[in-house]
Design a protein around this motif. Structure first.
Motif, PDB file in Angstrom:
ATOM      1  N   TRP A   5      28.469  52.004  23.930  1.00  0.00           N
ATOM      2  CA  TRP A   5      28.854  53.196  24.686  1.00  0.00           C
ATOM      3  C   TRP A   5      30.035  52.889  25.614  1.00  0.00           C
ATOM      4  O   TRP A   5      30.925  53.719  25.784  1.00  0.00           O
ATOM      5  CB  TRP A   5      27.680  53.734  25.499  1.00  0.00           C
ATOM      6  CG  TRP A   5      26.618  54.433  24.718  1.00  0.00           C
ATOM      7  CD1 TRP A   5      25.283  54.134  24.736  1.00  0.00           C
ATOM      8  CD2 TRP A   5      26.747  55.541  23.826  1.00  0.00           C
ATOM      9  NE1 TRP A   5      24.581  54.985  23.915  1.00  0.00           N
ATOM     10  CE2 TRP A   5      25.467  55.863  23.338  1.00  0.00           C
ATOM     11  CE3 TRP A   5      27.828  56.288  23.378  1.00  0.00           C
ATOM     12  CZ2 TRP A   5      25.227  56.895  22.444  1.00  0.00           C
ATOM     13  CZ3 TRP A   5      27.596  57.322  22.474  1.00  0.00           C
ATOM     14  CH2 TRP A   5      26.316  57.615  22.015  1.00  0.00           C
ATOM     15  N   GLY A   6      30.022  51.701  26.215  1.00  0.00           N
ATOM     16  CA  GLY A   6      31.114  51.327  27.120  1.00  0.00           C
ATOM     17  C   GLY A   6      32.456  51.271  26.403  1.00  0.00           C
ATOM     18  O   GLY A   6      33.464  51.750  26.916  1.00  0.00           O
ATOM     19  N   ALA A   7      32.457  50.693  25.218  1.00  0.00           N
ATOM     20  CA  ALA A   7      33.694  50.606  24.435  1.00  0.00           C
ATOM     21  C   ALA A   7      34.172  51.996  24.013  1.00  0.00           C
ATOM     22  O   ALA A   7      35.370  52.292  24.065  1.00  0.00           O
ATOM     23  CB  ALA A   7      33.486  49.720  23.208  1.00  0.00           C
ATOM     24  N   LEU A   8      33.230  52.855  23.614  1.00  0.00           N
ATOM     25  CA  LEU A   8      33.601  54.216  23.224  1.00  0.00           C
ATOM     26  C   LEU A   8      34.137  54.994  24.423  1.00  0.00           C
ATOM     27  O   LEU A   8      35.134  55.709  24.311  1.00  0.00           O
ATOM     28  CB  LEU A   8      32.413  54.938  22.588  1.00  0.00           C
ATOM     29  CG  LEU A   8      32.691  56.367  22.096  1.00  0.00           C
ATOM     30  CD1 LEU A   8      33.778  56.388  21.015  1.00  0.00           C
ATOM     31  CD2 LEU A   8      31.398  56.997  21.571  1.00  0.00           C
ATOM     32  N   ALA A   9      33.499  54.843  25.574  1.00  0.00           N
ATOM     33  CA  ALA A   9      33.964  55.537  26.779  1.00  0.00           C
ATOM     34  C   ALA A   9      35.383  55.109  27.132  1.00  0.00           C
ATOM     35  O   ALA A   9      36.234  55.947  27.476  1.00  0.00           O
ATOM     36  CB  ALA A   9      33.013  55.282  27.941  1.00  0.00           C
ATOM     37  N   GLU A  10      35.650  53.820  27.040  1.00  0.00           N
ATOM     38  CA  GLU A  10      36.992  53.313  27.351  1.00  0.00           C
ATOM     39  C   GLU A  10      38.022  53.881  26.364  1.00  0.00           C
ATOM     40  O   GLU A  10      39.117  54.293  26.757  1.00  0.00           O
ATOM     41  CB  GLU A  10      36.998  51.786  27.306  1.00  0.00           C
ATOM     42  CG  GLU A  10      38.327  51.185  27.701  1.00  0.00           C
ATOM     43  CD  GLU A  10      38.280  49.655  27.758  1.00  0.00           C
ATOM     44  OE1 GLU A  10      39.372  49.069  27.864  1.00  0.00           O
ATOM     45  OE2 GLU A  10      37.186  49.065  27.685  1.00  0.00           O
ATOM     46  N   GLU A  11      37.657  53.910  25.093  1.00  0.00           N
ATOM     47  CA  GLU A  11      38.561  54.447  24.072  1.00  0.00           C
ATOM     48  C   GLU A  11      38.848  55.935  24.303  1.00  0.00           C
ATOM     49  O   GLU A  11      39.996  56.369  24.271  1.00  0.00           O
ATOM     50  CB  GLU A  11      37.966  54.241  22.679  1.00  0.00           C
ATOM     51  CG  GLU A  11      38.836  54.797  21.566  1.00  0.00           C
ATOM     52  CD  GLU A  11      38.199  54.674  20.193  1.00  0.00           C
ATOM     53  OE1 GLU A  11      38.797  55.218  19.248  1.00  0.00           O
ATOM     54  OE2 GLU A  11      37.116  54.057  20.051  1.00  0.00           O
ATOM     55  N   ILE A  12      37.801  56.715  24.546  1.00  0.00           N
ATOM     56  CA  ILE A  12      37.975  58.157  24.739  1.00  0.00           C
ATOM     57  C   ILE A  12      38.754  58.413  26.021  1.00  0.00           C
ATOM     58  O   ILE A  12      39.616  59.299  26.064  1.00  0.00           O
ATOM     59  CB  ILE A  12      36.615  58.888  24.753  1.00  0.00           C
ATOM     60  CG1 ILE A  12      35.833  58.641  23.457  1.00  0.00           C
ATOM     61  CG2 ILE A  12      36.810  60.385  25.010  1.00  0.00           C
ATOM     62  CD1 ILE A  12      36.523  59.077  22.181  1.00  0.00           C
ATOM     63  N   ALA A  13      38.491  57.646  27.063  1.00  0.00           N
ATOM     64  CA  ALA A  13      39.233  57.804  28.319  1.00  0.00           C
ATOM     65  C   ALA A  13      40.730  57.584  28.092  1.00  0.00           C
ATOM     66  O   ALA A  13      41.560  58.317  28.638  1.00  0.00           O
ATOM     67  CB  ALA A  13      38.699  56.851  29.378  1.00  0.00           C
ATOM     68  N   GLY A  14      41.062  56.594  27.282  1.00  0.00           N
ATOM     69  CA  GLY A  14      42.476  56.343  26.970  1.00  0.00           C
ATOM     70  C   GLY A  14      43.109  57.508  26.245  1.00  0.00           C
ATOM     71  O   GLY A  14      44.221  57.946  26.585  1.00  0.00           O
ATOM     72  N   HIS A  15      42.403  58.043  25.251  1.00  0.00           N
ATOM     73  CA  HIS A  15      42.920  59.212  24.516  1.00  0.00           C
ATOM     74  C   HIS A  15      43.039  60.428  25.436  1.00  0.00           C
ATOM     75  O   HIS A  15      44.023  61.163  25.371  1.00  0.00           O
ATOM     76  CB  HIS A  15      42.006  59.560  23.339  1.00  0.00           C
ATOM     77  CG  HIS A  15      42.143  58.650  22.167  1.00  0.00           C
ATOM     78  ND1 HIS A  15      43.272  58.604  21.371  1.00  0.00           N
ATOM     79  CD2 HIS A  15      41.276  57.756  21.633  1.00  0.00           C
ATOM     80  CE1 HIS A  15      43.098  57.714  20.405  1.00  0.00           C
ATOM     81  NE2 HIS A  15      41.899  57.183  20.549  1.00  0.00           N
ATOM     82  N   ALA A  16      42.038  60.619  26.274  1.00  0.00           N
ATOM     83  CA  ALA A  16      42.050  61.770  27.181  1.00  0.00           C
ATOM     84  C   ALA A  16      43.219  61.682  28.147  1.00  0.00           C
ATOM     85  O   ALA A  16      43.943  62.663  28.357  1.00  0.00           O
ATOM     86  CB  ALA A  16      40.724  61.853  27.946  1.00  0.00           C
ATOM     87  N   GLN A  17      43.425  60.506  28.737  1.00  0.00           N
ATOM     88  CA  GLN A  17      44.523  60.350  29.693  1.00  0.00           C
ATOM     89  C   GLN A  17      45.874  60.511  29.004  1.00  0.00           C
ATOM     90  O   GLN A  17      46.791  61.137  29.552  1.00  0.00           O
ATOM     91  CB  GLN A  17      44.441  58.988  30.389  1.00  0.00           C
ATOM     92  CG  GLN A  17      45.392  58.861  31.559  1.00  0.00           C
ATOM     93  CD  GLN A  17      45.050  59.822  32.676  1.00  0.00           C
ATOM     94  OE1 GLN A  17      43.959  59.773  33.241  1.00  0.00           O
ATOM     95  NE2 GLN A  17      45.967  60.727  32.994  1.00  0.00           N
ATOM     96  N   ASN A  18      46.015  59.964  27.796  1.00  0.00           N
ATOM     97  CA  ASN A  18      47.267  60.121  27.048  1.00  0.00           C
ATOM     98  C   ASN A  18      47.556  61.595  26.767  1.00  0.00           C
ATOM     99  O   ASN A  18      48.697  62.044  26.875  1.00  0.00           O
ATOM    100  CB  ASN A  18      47.216  59.347  25.731  1.00  0.00           C
ATOM    101  CG  ASN A  18      47.332  57.861  25.933  1.00  0.00           C
ATOM    102  OD1 ASN A  18      47.773  57.380  26.972  1.00  0.00           O
ATOM    103  ND2 ASN A  18      46.893  57.100  24.941  1.00  0.00           N
ATOM    104  N   TYR A  19      46.516  62.358  26.397  1.00  0.00           N
ATOM    105  CA  TYR A  19      46.695  63.792  26.126  1.00  0.00           C
ATOM    106  C   TYR A  19      47.128  64.527  27.387  1.00  0.00           C
ATOM    107  O   TYR A  19      48.099  65.293  27.368  1.00  0.00           O
ATOM    108  CB  TYR A  19      45.394  64.396  25.583  1.00  0.00           C
ATOM    109  CG  TYR A  19      45.514  65.890  25.357  1.00  0.00           C
ATOM    110  CD1 TYR A  19      46.061  66.383  24.178  1.00  0.00           C
ATOM    111  CD2 TYR A  19      45.096  66.803  26.321  1.00  0.00           C
ATOM    112  CE1 TYR A  19      46.189  67.751  23.976  1.00  0.00           C
ATOM    113  CE2 TYR A  19      45.224  68.165  26.123  1.00  0.00           C
ATOM    114  CZ  TYR A  19      45.773  68.630  24.948  1.00  0.00           C
ATOM    115  OH  TYR A  19      45.908  69.989  24.747  1.00  0.00           O
TER     116      TYR A  19
END
Length: 176
Positions: A5-19
């Protein structure tokens, strides 16, 4: 929180911030004539993140409770700037739910793009507050409930705009 879950959260956070950052740059005037293509890439990339959320098992909050946050930031300025930049192509038609509601509904790209950003920002605020599990829950819930639909609709409209800009060419006039 598990490493998964931690790795997924970090990945999604990166995509969200980039968007969110990319949308703000486009709203601020970047992109020139390539605005549709840039927005298409932004929406496609965040939609990949959403698809990963959709493909994962449900994120369940302890006690089924979302910790409170202060009011989310107002992003209406971004929406207004996007509407101005998109001008006559801001309005389009979409089928809201092809399985239950097949009527054509009027949409606005500026509304769709900022609705996605608003949901992503809410999750980012949980993530930045050190609550990655709550962030994942919010992103997954809101993906199914709101931003996934808005992103999908916007992607179809942006793809159509990009296609029209490339394929709808005037016939060459020849003299003979």
């Amino acid at each position: 929180m598990s490493d998964e879950w931690g790795a997924l959260a970090e990945e999604i956070a990166g995509h969200a911030q980039n968007y969110v950052d990319g949308l703000a740059r486009v709203a601020g005037g970047e992109g020139g004539d390539a605005i549709w293509s840039l927005l298409l890439v932004e929406v496609a990339q965040v939609s990949l993140a959403g698809a990963k959320l959709g493909a994962n098992r449900d994120v369940i909050l302890s006690g089924n409770y979302e910790p409170p946050l202060s009011e989310d930031p107002d992003i209406d300025g971004v929406r207004t700037a996007l509407a101005e930049r998109l001008g006559p192509v801001d309005d389009y038609a979409e089928v809201f739910d092809p399985y239950k509601d097949t009527g054509v509904t009027p949409y606005r790209l500026s509304d769709d793009l900022t609705a996605v950003a608003a949901d992503l920002i809410h999750g980012l605020r949980h993530y930045q507050a050190g609550r990655p599990h709550e962030a994942l829950w919010w992103w997954q819930y809101s993906y199914f409930n709101t931003w996934g639909n808005h992103a999908g609709a916007a992607m179809r409209a942006l793809q159509a705009l990009a296609a029209h800009s490339r394929l709808d060419v005037a016939e060459e006039v020849t003299t003979g």
